[in-house]
Design a protein around this motif. Sequence first.
Motif, PDB file in Angstrom:
ATOM      1  N   ASP A 276       0.844  -1.283  -0.021  1.00 41.62           N
ATOM      2  CA  ASP A 276      -0.114  -0.085   0.004  1.00 41.62           C
ATOM      3  C   ASP A 276       0.797   1.352   0.009  1.00 41.62           C
ATOM      4  O   ASP A 276       0.206   2.398  -0.084  1.00 41.62           O
ATOM      5  CB  ASP A 276      -0.958   0.013   1.346  1.00 41.62           C
ATOM      6  N   GLY A 277       2.272   1.336   0.119  1.00 38.24           N
ATOM      7  CA  GLY A 277       2.972   2.350   0.062  1.00 38.24           C
ATOM      8  C   GLY A 277       3.680   2.849   1.403  1.00 38.24           C
ATOM      9  O   GLY A 277       4.316   3.626   1.448  1.00 38.24           O
ATOM     10  N   ALA A 278       3.103   2.253   2.151  1.00 37.76           N
ATOM     11  CA  ALA A 278       3.653   2.760   3.818  1.00 37.76           C
ATOM     12  C   ALA A 278       4.936   1.957   3.814  1.00 37.76           C
ATOM     13  O   ALA A 278       5.348   0.880   3.613  1.00 37.76           O
ATOM     14  CB  ALA A 278       2.570   2.135   4.819  1.00 37.76           C
ATOM     15  N   LYS A 279       5.745   2.680   4.670  1.00 44.87           N
ATOM     16  CA  LYS A 279       6.932   2.054   5.013  1.00 44.87           C
ATOM     17  C   LYS A 279       6.685   0.701   6.170  1.00 44.87           C
ATOM     18  O   LYS A 279       5.867   0.721   6.819  1.00 44.87           O
ATOM     19  CB  LYS A 279       7.987   2.912   5.828  1.00 44.87           C
ATOM     20  N   HIS A 280       7.536  -0.290   5.764  1.00 44.01           N
ATOM     21  CA  HIS A 280       7.308  -1.627   6.447  1.00 44.01           C
ATOM     22  C   HIS A 280       8.030  -1.610   7.676  1.00 44.01           C
ATOM     23  O   HIS A 280       9.428  -1.500   7.792  1.00 44.01           O
ATOM     24  CB  HIS A 280       7.668  -2.825   5.685  1.00 44.01           C
ATOM     25  N   GLU A 281       7.569  -1.636   8.835  1.00 42.15           N
ATOM     26  CA  GLU A 281       8.249  -1.900  10.145  1.00 42.15           C
ATOM     27  C   GLU A 281       7.369  -3.013  11.040  1.00 42.15           C
ATOM     28  O   GLU A 281       6.387  -2.747  11.546  1.00 42.15           O
ATOM     29  CB  GLU A 281       8.221  -0.403  10.850  1.00 42.15           C
ATOM     30  N   CYS A 282       7.831  -3.851  11.252  1.00 40.15           N
ATOM     31  CA  CYS A 282       7.366  -5.010  12.017  1.00 40.15           C
ATOM     32  C   CYS A 282       7.750  -5.186  13.253  1.00 40.15           C
ATOM     33  O   CYS A 282       9.080  -5.068  13.528  1.00 40.15           O
ATOM     34  CB  CYS A 282       7.263  -6.425  11.132  1.00 40.15           C
ATOM     35  N   GLU A 283       7.156  -5.599  14.175  1.00 39.08           N
ATOM     36  CA  GLU A 283       7.494  -5.805  15.640  1.00 39.08           C
ATOM     37  C   GLU A 283       8.509  -7.209  15.857  1.00 39.08           C
ATOM     38  O   GLU A 283       9.674  -7.024  16.326  1.00 39.08           O
ATOM     39  CB  GLU A 283       6.462  -6.295  16.593  1.00 39.08           C
ATOM     40  N   GLU A 284       8.661  -7.928  14.932  1.00 35.87           N
ATOM     41  CA  GLU A 284       9.617  -8.983  15.084  1.00 35.87           C
ATOM     42  C   GLU A 284      10.888  -8.586  14.484  1.00 35.87           C
ATOM     43  O   GLU A 284      12.083  -9.005  15.251  1.00 35.87           O
ATOM     44  CB  GLU A 284       9.052 -10.250  13.885  1.00 35.87           C
TER      45      GLU A 284
END
Length: 66
Positions: free
Chosen positions: A26-34
């Motif tokens: 969707d264009g948002a920066k990917h930041e995952c908790e893992e």
Amino acid sequence: MAKCKFCNKEIVWMKDGRKNVPVEIDGAKHECEEFQKSRQSTKTFDRTTLSPEEIAKYEEAINKKK
């Protein structure tokens, strides 16, 4: 398409200046908790608090062939 190795979401790599940044579909920066948890678990040392013998030991372990 690439997958995040921490959460297996579909991501795309985009250039941000000189760095490659993971971006979700969707264009948002990917930041995952893992990923954040994995970064917190890394061991860091301050060279000023270690003796030269300890530094040599760590450097030898890094450079030692498996």
